[in-house]
Design a protein around this motif. Structure first.
Motif, PDB file in Angstrom:
ATOM      1  N   MET A   1      -5.092   6.230  -0.651  1.00 30.37           N
ATOM      2  CA  MET A   1      -4.615   4.844  -0.618  1.00 30.37           C
ATOM      3  C   MET A   1      -5.750   3.906  -1.023  1.00 30.37           C
ATOM      4  O   MET A   1      -6.877   4.027  -0.546  1.00 30.37           O
ATOM      5  N   LYS A   2      -5.428   2.966  -1.883  1.00 31.83           N
ATOM      6  CA  LYS A   2      -6.378   1.938  -2.273  1.00 31.83           C
ATOM      7  C   LYS A   2      -6.124   0.696  -1.432  1.00 31.83           C
ATOM      8  O   LYS A   2      -4.997   0.207  -1.368  1.00 31.83           O
ATOM      9  N   ILE A   3      -7.173   0.193  -0.773  1.00 30.33           N
ATOM     10  CA  ILE A   3      -7.047  -0.981   0.073  1.00 30.33           C
ATOM     11  C   ILE A   3      -8.022  -2.048  -0.413  1.00 30.33           C
ATOM     12  O   ILE A   3      -9.235  -1.815  -0.456  1.00 30.33           O
ATOM     13  N   GLU A 107       2.471   3.682   1.251  1.00 30.85           N
ATOM     14  CA  GLU A 107       2.132   2.990   0.009  1.00 30.85           C
ATOM     15  C   GLU A 107       0.852   3.555  -0.615  1.00 30.85           C
ATOM     16  O   GLU A 107       0.023   4.170   0.063  1.00 30.85           O
ATOM     17  N   ASP A 108       0.685   3.328  -1.924  1.00 30.71           N
ATOM     18  CA  ASP A 108      -0.526   3.750  -2.629  1.00 30.71           C
ATOM     19  C   ASP A 108      -1.584   2.651  -2.677  1.00 30.71           C
ATOM     20  O   ASP A 108      -2.781   2.947  -2.807  1.00 30.71           O
ATOM     21  N   HIS A 109      -1.150   1.400  -2.594  1.00 33.39           N
ATOM     22  CA  HIS A 109      -2.080   0.288  -2.783  1.00 33.39           C
ATOM     23  C   HIS A 109      -1.653  -0.881  -1.902  1.00 33.39           C
ATOM     24  O   HIS A 109      -0.509  -1.330  -1.961  1.00 33.39           O
ATOM     25  N   LEU A 110      -2.582  -1.346  -1.067  1.00 33.52           N
ATOM     26  CA  LEU A 110      -2.341  -2.503  -0.220  1.00 33.52           C
ATOM     27  C   LEU A 110      -3.405  -3.557  -0.498  1.00 33.52           C
ATOM     28  O   LEU A 110      -4.582  -3.235  -0.645  1.00 33.52           O
ATOM     29  N   ILE A 111      -2.975  -4.808  -0.569  1.00 32.90           N
ATOM     30  CA  ILE A 111      -3.900  -5.937  -0.696  1.00 32.90           C
ATOM     31  C   ILE A 111      -3.693  -6.844   0.512  1.00 32.90           C
ATOM     32  O   ILE A 111      -2.573  -7.268   0.795  1.00 32.90           O
TER      33      ILE A 111
END
Length: 245
Positions: A1-3, A107-111
């Motif tokens: 995961m990208k955060i 999810e794969d990406h959270l901002i």
């Protein structure tokens, strides 16, 4: 995961993201973190990110331009159609829960967007943000502490992060009930003893004890959780016993 985290105070995250489970997740490749100061995206010559609200009123409001541009930059390398969840931490948001953590963990990406001052230009909410989250009915100085709470609760659910894969499944709230009490050695500590059932070696009885104590703890501490919980016949019987005692 990208955060990714957008914050005016990136240094607040240095210790949190580099200790304990969050660091282990990064070391295992389960999660990556980036904390960006969205002031760097301001087109204003003074690098300001806030202004007075139209119509007057107390406080300053975060302007849309730096946030729009920062999110666009973080999103530019994502495949077409694979948009990240953009999470705004604010008192007006949905009250955070374990089920929300489980949802975000897929999810794969959270901002995460951490604001300050009086609030955000409404266009940020309408055209950038996908989720608004509140960690409780109180107001903090900024969104950083809330973002840390959500990140921690999500990352620990990622596959391979915790040593025991059953741990997140058995956590309080994951089953809909609070977790049962725990005991460890010694069995007798200064006259305080462990329940006999846990020492019996009878796994069926132990599981039933844990189920019963989980329900009891929920009934005593968070009865509101039982309003929507699908009780079994056995659990309903236990509940009736406690209510009538």
């Amino acid at each position: 995961m990208k955060i990714d985290v957008l914050s005016l105070f990136p240094s607040m995250f240095e210790g949190v993201l580099n200790e304990s489970i969050l660091k282990k997740a990064k070391d295992k490749g389960a999660a990556s973190y980036s904390v960006v100061n969205f002031r760097d995206y301001s087109s204003n010559k003074h690098k300001s990110v806030d202004d007075y609200p139209y119509g007057g009123g107390a406080g300053m409001v975060l302007t849309p331009q730096p946030i729009f541009d920062a999110v666009a930059e973080l999103n530019k390398n994502n495949p077409e159609g694979n948009k990240p969840r953009v999470i705004l931490l604010c008192p007006q948001g949905e009250r955070y829960s374990q089920s929300k953590a489980e949802e975000l963990a897929k999810e794969d990406h959270l901002i995460f967007l951490c604001g300050h001052y009086e609030g955000y230009d409404e266009r940020v909410r309408e055209h950038v943000v996908t989720d608004e989250i509140s960690i409780g009915d109180y107001v903090l100085t900024g969104g950083e502490l809330g973002a840390m709470v959500v990140i921690d609760s999500v990352v620990r659910l990622l596959p391979g992060v915790l040593g025991n894969e059953d741990s997140p499944v058995l956590d309080s709230f994951s089953s809909g009930l609070l977790e049962h009490p725990h005991y460890t050695r010694p069995a007798n500590f200064r006259g305080l003893t462990v329940p006999d059932t846990l020492l019996s070696g009878n796994h069926a009885k132990i599981e039933e004890w844990r189920e019963r104590e989980s329900l009891r703890r929920t009934y005593e501490r968070r009865p509101d959780l039982l309003e929507s919980y699908p009780l079994s016949e056995k659990q309903q019987k236990w509940l009736d016993e406690w209510r009538n005692s």
